[in-house]
Motif scaffolding. Structure first.
Motif, PDB file in Angstrom:
ATOM      1  N   THR A 143      41.775  39.595  51.708  1.00  0.00           N
ATOM      2  CA  THR A 143      40.406  39.566  51.951  1.00  0.00           C
ATOM      3  C   THR A 143      39.660  38.542  50.614  1.00  0.00           C
ATOM      4  O   THR A 143      38.836  37.565  51.173  1.00  0.00           O
ATOM      5  CB  THR A 143      39.508  40.931  51.802  1.00  0.00           C
ATOM      6  OG1 THR A 143      40.163  41.790  52.723  1.00  0.00           O
ATOM      7  CG2 THR A 143      37.965  40.565  52.240  1.00  0.00           C
ATOM      8  N   LEU A 144      39.918  38.921  49.473  1.00  0.00           N
ATOM      9  CA  LEU A 144      39.282  37.931  48.336  1.00  0.00           C
ATOM     10  C   LEU A 144      40.036  36.576  48.305  1.00  0.00           C
ATOM     11  O   LEU A 144      39.210  35.639  48.290  1.00  0.00           O
ATOM     12  CB  LEU A 144      39.622  38.576  47.061  1.00  0.00           C
ATOM     13  CG  LEU A 144      39.198  40.084  46.894  1.00  0.00           C
ATOM     14  CD1 LEU A 144      39.160  40.813  45.743  1.00  0.00           C
ATOM     15  CD2 LEU A 144      37.446  39.918  47.039  1.00  0.00           C
ATOM     16  N   ILE A 145      41.364  36.796  48.766  1.00  0.00           N
ATOM     17  CA  ILE A 145      42.095  35.435  48.610  1.00  0.00           C
ATOM     18  C   ILE A 145      41.420  34.529  49.839  1.00  0.00           C
ATOM     19  O   ILE A 145      41.184  33.165  49.968  1.00  0.00           O
ATOM     20  CB  ILE A 145      43.608  35.314  48.993  1.00  0.00           C
ATOM     21  CG1 ILE A 145      44.085  35.828  47.355  1.00  0.00           C
ATOM     22  CG2 ILE A 145      44.215  34.054  49.306  1.00  0.00           C
ATOM     23  CD1 ILE A 145      45.431  36.120  47.242  1.00  0.00           C
ATOM     24  N   ASP A 146      41.133  34.991  51.223  1.00  0.00           N
ATOM     25  CA  ASP A 146      40.530  34.363  52.243  1.00  0.00           C
ATOM     26  C   ASP A 146      39.249  33.884  51.877  1.00  0.00           C
ATOM     27  O   ASP A 146      38.825  32.513  52.410  1.00  0.00           O
ATOM     28  CB  ASP A 146      40.433  35.244  53.403  1.00  0.00           C
ATOM     29  CG  ASP A 146      41.727  35.537  54.084  1.00  0.00           C
ATOM     30  OD1 ASP A 146      42.674  34.843  53.594  1.00  0.00           O
ATOM     31  OD2 ASP A 146      41.871  36.451  54.947  1.00  0.00           O
ATOM     32  N   GLU A 147      38.438  34.765  51.074  1.00  0.00           N
ATOM     33  CA  GLU A 147      37.020  34.171  50.741  1.00  0.00           C
ATOM     34  C   GLU A 147      37.230  32.796  49.619  1.00  0.00           C
ATOM     35  O   GLU A 147      36.506  31.996  49.560  1.00  0.00           O
ATOM     36  CB  GLU A 147      36.467  35.224  50.061  1.00  0.00           C
ATOM     37  CG  GLU A 147      35.647  36.305  51.056  1.00  0.00           C
ATOM     38  CD  GLU A 147      34.948  37.312  50.054  1.00  0.00           C
ATOM     39  OE1 GLU A 147      33.804  36.941  49.355  1.00  0.00           O
ATOM     40  OE2 GLU A 147      35.088  38.394  50.134  1.00  0.00           O
ATOM     41  N   GLY A 205      37.287  26.505  48.848  1.00  0.00           N
ATOM     42  CA  GLY A 205      38.146  25.470  48.724  1.00  0.00           C
ATOM     43  C   GLY A 205      39.095  25.887  47.633  1.00  0.00           C
ATOM     44  O   GLY A 205      39.829  24.819  46.902  1.00  0.00           O
ATOM     45  N   VAL A 206      39.075  27.001  47.024  1.00  0.00           N
ATOM     46  CA  VAL A 206      40.395  27.432  46.190  1.00  0.00           C
ATOM     47  C   VAL A 206      41.434  27.867  46.650  1.00  0.00           C
ATOM     48  O   VAL A 206      41.575  29.062  47.203  1.00  0.00           O
ATOM     49  CB  VAL A 206      39.486  28.427  45.091  1.00  0.00           C
ATOM     50  CG1 VAL A 206      40.718  28.846  44.164  1.00  0.00           C
ATOM     51  CG2 VAL A 206      38.351  27.813  44.416  1.00  0.00           C
ATOM     52  N   GLY A 207      42.670  27.317  46.925  1.00  0.00           N
ATOM     53  CA  GLY A 207      43.681  27.452  47.446  1.00  0.00           C
ATOM     54  C   GLY A 207      44.833  28.497  46.436  1.00  0.00           C
ATOM     55  O   GLY A 207      44.292  28.881  45.426  1.00  0.00           O
ATOM     56  N   CYS A 246      39.842  36.849  41.273  1.00  0.00           N
ATOM     57  CA  CYS A 246      39.296  36.589  42.303  1.00  0.00           C
ATOM     58  C   CYS A 246      37.873  36.583  42.396  1.00  0.00           C
ATOM     59  O   CYS A 246      36.989  35.717  42.713  1.00  0.00           O
ATOM     60  CB  CYS A 246      39.952  36.818  43.672  1.00  0.00           C
ATOM     61  SG  CYS A 246      41.550  36.567  43.953  1.00  0.00           S
ATOM     62  N   LEU A 247      37.435  37.905  42.006  1.00  0.00           N
ATOM     63  CA  LEU A 247      35.986  37.997  41.673  1.00  0.00           C
ATOM     64  C   LEU A 247      35.337  37.146  41.052  1.00  0.00           C
ATOM     65  O   LEU A 247      34.226  36.864  41.304  1.00  0.00           O
ATOM     66  CB  LEU A 247      35.839  39.513  41.369  1.00  0.00           C
ATOM     67  CG  LEU A 247      35.962  40.705  42.460  1.00  0.00           C
ATOM     68  CD1 LEU A 247      36.149  41.946  41.977  1.00  0.00           C
ATOM     69  CD2 LEU A 247      35.165  40.577  43.882  1.00  0.00           C
ATOM     70  N   TYR A 248      35.900  36.819  39.897  1.00  0.00           N
ATOM     71  CA  TYR A 248      35.439  36.188  38.826  1.00  0.00           C
ATOM     72  C   TYR A 248      35.136  34.653  39.176  1.00  0.00           C
ATOM     73  O   TYR A 248      34.015  34.084  39.289  1.00  0.00           O
ATOM     74  CB  TYR A 248      36.182  36.140  37.602  1.00  0.00           C
ATOM     75  CG  TYR A 248      35.729  35.338  36.505  1.00  0.00           C
ATOM     76  CD1 TYR A 248      34.508  35.847  35.527  1.00  0.00           C
ATOM     77  CD2 TYR A 248      35.746  34.031  36.138  1.00  0.00           C
ATOM     78  CE1 TYR A 248      33.977  35.231  34.681  1.00  0.00           C
ATOM     79  CE2 TYR A 248      35.219  33.210  35.223  1.00  0.00           C
ATOM     80  CZ  TYR A 248      34.388  34.055  34.571  1.00  0.00           C
ATOM     81  OH  TYR A 248      33.806  33.259  33.403  1.00  0.00           O
ATOM     82  N   ILE A 249      35.932  34.154  39.898  1.00  0.00           N
ATOM     83  CA  ILE A 249      35.959  32.643  40.680  1.00  0.00           C
ATOM     84  C   ILE A 249      34.872  32.989  41.808  1.00  0.00           C
ATOM     85  O   ILE A 249      34.051  31.858  41.603  1.00  0.00           O
ATOM     86  CB  ILE A 249      37.292  32.443  41.238  1.00  0.00           C
ATOM     87  CG1 ILE A 249      38.302  32.140  39.880  1.00  0.00           C
ATOM     88  CG2 ILE A 249      37.267  30.884  41.693  1.00  0.00           C
ATOM     89  CD1 ILE A 249      40.038  31.968  40.553  1.00  0.00           C
ATOM     90  N   LEU A 250      34.914  33.685  42.562  1.00  0.00           N
ATOM     91  CA  LEU A 250      34.016  33.719  43.656  1.00  0.00           C
ATOM     92  C   LEU A 250      32.585  33.978  43.169  1.00  0.00           C
ATOM     93  O   LEU A 250      31.386  33.472  43.808  1.00  0.00           O
ATOM     94  CB  LEU A 250      34.137  35.147  44.685  1.00  0.00           C
ATOM     95  CG  LEU A 250      35.382  34.771  45.425  1.00  0.00           C
ATOM     96  CD1 LEU A 250      35.634  36.304  45.922  1.00  0.00           C
ATOM     97  CD2 LEU A 250      35.360  33.876  46.452  1.00  0.00           C
TER      98      LEU A 250
END
Length: 180
Positions: A121-125, A130-132, A170-174
């Motif tokens: 879910t986080l990777i999809d977000e 734009g972050v692969g 992932c949370l930090y980047i989001l």
């Protein structure tokens, strides 16, 4: 929000060593798993049909029920396996309690969110921003193959020690809304 604490030591205190060992074969094989207040519930296919298993995890000793014959005499492998499943893969347990990421204010709430949110879910977000996965891989020093294996195992309700740290990144980047 807080996940109720359950430890392997609690299971060892009530379960025979052989049943605890046998329980490991059933981890990840439960379905219809739920958290209802202080009780975890799941169903599993056993030798004589499908067993409904419950475990009250805030009692000492742990209270349990299972429809297998062994459970009438002792803490059975199915009850132990339900406990181990909760310890290793708490996200498979549906809960009426949900927390929005923007409302996280305590470490307990962060822990609850991490344990109840899938890495996929986080990777999809991240992808939507734009972050692969390749960029994530470079950033955290975990190979694309490792991330793919972790995601594949997550689908099978298996847990990796790297899962929560990757979720945190992932949370930090989001949350930071970096330029890509």
């Amino acid at each position: 929000m807080k996940l109720l604490k359950l430890t392997e030591d609690q299971l060892r205190n009530i379960c025979t060593p052989i049943n605890l060992q046998r329980a490991e074969n059933y981890v990840g094989r439960f379905f219809d798993c739920k958290i209802q207040n202080n009780i975890i519930v799941g169903k599993i296919k056993g030798n004589h049909g499908i067993y409904n298993v419950t475990l009250k995890i805030d009692s000492d000793p742990l209270e349990y029920s299972c429809e297998c014959k062994t459970s009438k005499e002792m803490f059975c492998k199915h009850a132990a396996a339900l406990g181990l499943t909760y310890i290793y893969t708490p996200w498979v347990f549906e809960s009426d309690e949900k927390i929005e990421r923007g409302n996280i204010k305590t470490l307990d709430e962060l822990s609850f969110y991490l344990k109840t949110t899938k890495l996929k879910t986080l990777i999809d977000e991240l992808r939507k921003k734009g972050v692969g996965v390749a960029k994530l891989s470079d950033l955290i020093g975990v190979s694309l193959q490792q991330i793919a294996a972790i995601l594949k195992d997550e689908e099978k309700d298996k847990y990796h020690v790297l899962t929560d740290p990757i979720k945190l990144v992932c949370l930090y980047i989001l949350e930071k809304d970096f330029e890509v």
